[in-house]
Motif scaffolding. Structure first.
Motif, PDB file in Angstrom:
ATOM      1  N   THR A  17       0.859  -1.182   0.000  1.00 10.67           N
ATOM      2  CA  THR A  17       0.000   0.000   0.000  1.00 10.67           C
ATOM      3  C   THR A  17       0.893   1.229   0.000  1.00 10.67           C
ATOM      4  O   THR A  17       2.076   1.153   0.286  1.00 10.67           O
ATOM      5  CB  THR A  17      -0.922   0.042   1.233  1.00 10.67           C
ATOM      6  OG1 THR A  17      -0.121   0.036   2.410  1.00 10.67           O
ATOM      7  CG2 THR A  17      -1.881  -1.129   1.265  1.00 10.67           C
ATOM      8  N   ARG A  18       0.301   2.352  -0.321  1.00 12.90           N
ATOM      9  CA  ARG A  18       1.044   3.600  -0.435  1.00 12.90           C
ATOM     10  C   ARG A  18       0.195   4.715   0.134  1.00 12.90           C
ATOM     11  O   ARG A  18      -0.978   4.817  -0.167  1.00 12.90           O
ATOM     12  CB  ARG A  18       1.287   3.847  -1.928  1.00 12.90           C
ATOM     13  CG  ARG A  18       2.409   4.706  -2.287  1.00 12.90           C
ATOM     14  CD  ARG A  18       2.684   4.615  -3.805  1.00 12.90           C
ATOM     15  NE  ARG A  18       2.928   3.237  -4.223  1.00 12.90           N
ATOM     16  CZ  ARG A  18       2.058   2.491  -4.929  1.00 12.90           C
ATOM     17  NH1 ARG A  18       0.927   2.985  -5.329  1.00 12.90           N
ATOM     18  NH2 ARG A  18       2.355   1.259  -5.233  1.00 12.90           N
ATOM     19  N   LEU A  19       0.785   5.551   0.987  1.00  8.63           N
ATOM     20  CA  LEU A  19       0.073   6.712   1.493  1.00  8.63           C
ATOM     21  C   LEU A  19       0.241   7.844   0.487  1.00  8.63           C
ATOM     22  O   LEU A  19       1.351   8.166   0.097  1.00  8.63           O
ATOM     23  CB  LEU A  19       0.617   7.144   2.854  1.00  8.63           C
ATOM     24  CG  LEU A  19       0.405   6.148   3.977  1.00  8.63           C
ATOM     25  CD1 LEU A  19       1.048   6.663   5.258  1.00  8.63           C
ATOM     26  CD2 LEU A  19      -1.070   5.897   4.198  1.00  8.63           C
ATOM     27  N   VAL A  20      -0.880   8.420   0.070  1.00 10.12           N
ATOM     28  CA  VAL A  20      -0.870   9.476  -0.936  1.00 10.12           C
ATOM     29  C   VAL A  20      -1.619  10.675  -0.376  1.00 10.12           C
ATOM     30  O   VAL A  20      -2.738  10.539   0.112  1.00 10.12           O
ATOM     31  CB  VAL A  20      -1.549   9.004  -2.247  1.00 10.12           C
ATOM     32  CG1 VAL A  20      -1.561  10.114  -3.272  1.00 10.12           C
ATOM     33  CG2 VAL A  20      -0.848   7.766  -2.780  1.00 10.12           C
ATOM     34  N   GLU A  21      -0.999  11.834  -0.442  1.00  6.43           N
ATOM     35  CA  GLU A  21      -1.639  13.055   0.033  1.00  6.43           C
ATOM     36  C   GLU A  21      -2.126  13.843  -1.168  1.00  6.43           C
ATOM     37  O   GLU A  21      -1.352  14.178  -2.064  1.00  6.43           O
ATOM     38  CB  GLU A  21      -0.639  13.894   0.821  1.00  6.43           C
ATOM     39  CG  GLU A  21      -1.254  15.148   1.393  1.00  6.43           C
ATOM     40  CD  GLU A  21      -0.254  15.927   2.210  1.00  6.43           C
ATOM     41  OE1 GLU A  21      -0.214  17.147   2.031  1.00  6.43           O
ATOM     42  OE2 GLU A  21       0.477  15.322   3.003  1.00  6.43           O
ATOM     43  N   LEU A  22      -3.419  14.124  -1.211  1.00  9.44           N
ATOM     44  CA  LEU A  22      -4.013  14.884  -2.295  1.00  9.44           C
ATOM     45  C   LEU A  22      -4.659  16.133  -1.733  1.00  9.44           C
ATOM     46  O   LEU A  22      -5.147  16.143  -0.606  1.00  9.44           O
ATOM     47  CB  LEU A  22      -5.063  14.047  -3.028  1.00  9.44           C
ATOM     48  CG  LEU A  22      -4.555  12.741  -3.636  1.00  9.44           C
ATOM     49  CD1 LEU A  22      -5.703  11.971  -4.245  1.00  9.44           C
ATOM     50  CD2 LEU A  22      -3.486  13.012  -4.672  1.00  9.44           C
ATOM     51  N   GLU A  23      -4.678  17.200  -2.524  1.00  5.30           N
ATOM     52  CA  GLU A  23      -5.243  18.455  -2.066  1.00  5.30           C
ATOM     53  C   GLU A  23      -6.539  18.829  -2.773  1.00  5.30           C
ATOM     54  O   GLU A  23      -7.216  19.762  -2.364  1.00  5.30           O
ATOM     55  CB  GLU A  23      -4.214  19.570  -2.247  1.00  5.30           C
ATOM     56  CG  GLU A  23      -2.987  19.363  -1.383  1.00  5.30           C
ATOM     57  CD  GLU A  23      -1.937  20.431  -1.592  1.00  5.30           C
ATOM     58  OE1 GLU A  23      -2.175  21.372  -2.358  1.00  5.30           O
ATOM     59  OE2 GLU A  23      -0.870  20.314  -0.972  1.00  5.30           O
ATOM     60  N   ALA A  24      -6.883  18.149  -3.847  1.00  7.10           N
ATOM     61  CA  ALA A  24      -8.094  18.486  -4.590  1.00  7.10           C
ATOM     62  C   ALA A  24      -9.343  18.207  -3.756  1.00  7.10           C
ATOM     63  O   ALA A  24      -9.345  17.336  -2.887  1.00  7.10           O
ATOM     64  CB  ALA A  24      -8.151  17.688  -5.885  1.00  7.10           C
ATOM     65  N   THR A  25     -10.375  18.967  -4.016  1.00 11.09           N
ATOM     66  CA  THR A  25     -11.626  18.779  -3.279  1.00 11.09           C
ATOM     67  C   THR A  25     -12.737  18.234  -4.160  1.00 11.09           C
ATOM     68  O   THR A  25     -13.871  18.132  -3.719  1.00 11.09           O
ATOM     69  CB  THR A  25     -12.093  20.105  -2.653  1.00 11.09           C
ATOM     70  OG1 THR A  25     -12.267  21.059  -3.708  1.00 11.09           O
ATOM     71  CG2 THR A  25     -11.072  20.605  -1.644  1.00 11.09           C
ATOM     72  N   GLY A  26     -12.420  17.902  -5.393  1.00 14.17           N
ATOM     73  CA  GLY A  26     -13.436  17.368  -6.295  1.00 14.17           C
ATOM     74  C   GLY A  26     -12.790  16.525  -7.371  1.00 14.17           C
ATOM     75  O   GLY A  26     -11.567  16.420  -7.464  1.00 14.17           O
TER      76      GLY A  26
END
Length: 87
Positions: free
Chosen positions: A2-11
């Motif tokens: 597994t991989r931790l991914v940080e995303l900033e999009a809200t849609g």
């Protein structure tokens, strides 16, 4: 793995005809979360080829780190879960 991914999009990102590569004629959508041109694939997934099953990784500017554990809200064990080990 597994991989931790940080995303900033809200849609969601909706693809349209402008997203088609004129040379390749296709669109490749990133599924690893590492692409610099996210949500499009740029080949960054090649960095994940040697990830081991059952392990969790996080990628940052310093490279890849294997996590010993992932702590979520409500987890009584505490700690950050990040290993000091670089792979």
């Amino acid at each position: 793995m597994t991989r931790l991914v940080e995303l900033e999009a809200t849609g969601p990102r909706k693809l349209d005809s402008d997203d088609v590569d004129d040379e390749k004629g296709n669109v490749a959508v990133c599924q690893c979360g590492l692409s610099d041109s996210f949500p499009f694939c740029d080949g960054s997934h090649r960095r994940t080829r040697d990830e081991a099953d059952g392990e969790t990784y996080v990628y940052d500017d310093d490279g890849r780190k294997r996590l010993e554990r992932v702590v979520t809200s409500g987890d009584e064990s505490g700690g950050t879960g990040e290993s000091d080990r670089n792979d």
